[in-house]
Design an enzyme around this catalytic site. Sequence first.
Site, PDB file in Angstrom:
ATOM      1  N   GLY A  50      21.838  39.298  20.278  1.00 17.87           N
ATOM      2  CA  GLY A  50      21.817  38.752  18.927  1.00 17.87           C
ATOM      3  C   GLY A  50      23.175  38.662  18.272  1.00 17.87           C
ATOM      4  O   GLY A  50      24.228  38.821  18.910  1.00 17.87           O
ATOM      5  N   ASN A  86      36.289  49.987  29.156  1.00 23.85           N
ATOM      6  CA  ASN A  86      35.382  50.060  30.285  1.00 23.85           C
ATOM      7  C   ASN A  86      35.768  49.142  31.446  1.00 23.85           C
ATOM      8  O   ASN A  86      35.409  49.412  32.586  1.00 23.85           O
ATOM      9  CB  ASN A  86      33.964  49.705  29.805  1.00 23.85           C
ATOM     10  N   SER A 139      36.480  57.491  36.371  1.00 27.15           N
ATOM     11  CA  SER A 139      35.560  57.562  37.499  1.00 27.15           C
ATOM     12  C   SER A 139      35.696  58.949  38.097  1.00 27.15           C
ATOM     13  O   SER A 139      36.708  59.631  37.887  1.00 27.15           O
ATOM     14  CB  SER A 139      35.919  56.498  38.546  1.00 27.15           C
ATOM     15  N   ASN A 146      40.003  60.089  47.980  1.00 22.01           N
ATOM     16  CA  ASN A 146      39.283  59.819  49.220  1.00 22.01           C
ATOM     17  C   ASN A 146      40.009  58.759  50.046  1.00 22.01           C
ATOM     18  O   ASN A 146      40.721  57.916  49.481  1.00 22.01           O
ATOM     19  CB  ASN A 146      37.848  59.337  48.922  1.00 22.01           C
ATOM     20  N   TYR A 152      42.601  52.672  44.059  1.00 24.52           N
ATOM     21  CA  TYR A 152      41.591  52.941  43.028  1.00 24.52           C
ATOM     22  C   TYR A 152      41.774  54.353  42.475  1.00 24.52           C
ATOM     23  O   TYR A 152      41.740  54.566  41.256  1.00 24.52           O
ATOM     24  CB  TYR A 152      40.193  52.764  43.624  1.00 24.52           C
TER      25      TYR A 152
END
Length: 239
Positions: A50, A86, A139, A146, A152
């Site tokens: 909306g 975000n 995150s 890793n 990242y």
Amino acid sequence: MEIASKTAIVTGASSGIGASFSKALINKGAKVYGLARSTDKLNQLKEHLGDSFIGVKMDITDHDNIQQWIGTTFNTDHRPEILINNAGLGRFGDVDKLPLDDWETMIKTNLSGVFYMCRQIVPLMKENKNHCHIVNIASIAGKIGNPQLSGYNASKFGVRGFSESLFKEVRYDGIKVTCFYPGSIQTKFFSDADTESHSNMMQPEDVAEVLINILETPDNFLINDITMRPLNPKHPDEQ
């Protein structure tokens, strides 16, 4: 914070947790400026949410465009109280095989974009008589390294350090800073990374509910870091 009547900015708003954040904020009575690169997706989201949702086509790696938009949108009578950084993406591969463009795109989007937005919004929040809140979405990869995630990880570890520094820098200006460290969420992110998403991952609406809980804490109460994960992260078909 009482969210009703507040003005919020959500980057990466057109899908995934960004869309869920926008919906949750509007359900609480906020006006949301949703930033994303896809006009079509923003228009589709506006049809669903909306008039309280205002879609803004924006590449957050372009500081000049951010500065121009903020300068023409906000003023002394209209300032944002909430900023949700975000927008983000992941490109994965061995460090000796990861394309340079992938590395630079992650750093510009995941880290520089957060800085660009804060650089322009913080002065407006400092002038705001209301308490304000910045939420940076990192995150679990901002806490744990890793293989094949070097770029990242670097970008999200950067968001972690930036958020910690910013929190200490602006706390006495009435600005809260919270960094989210979510584990796997069932969004298109994993499809883009050639990984199958599944129902045992966290759901976007549940993460959005955490966001609302964080924003609604009393003015002199701050949760500056929060980690969230699925209890059982395995695919439902796994034994």
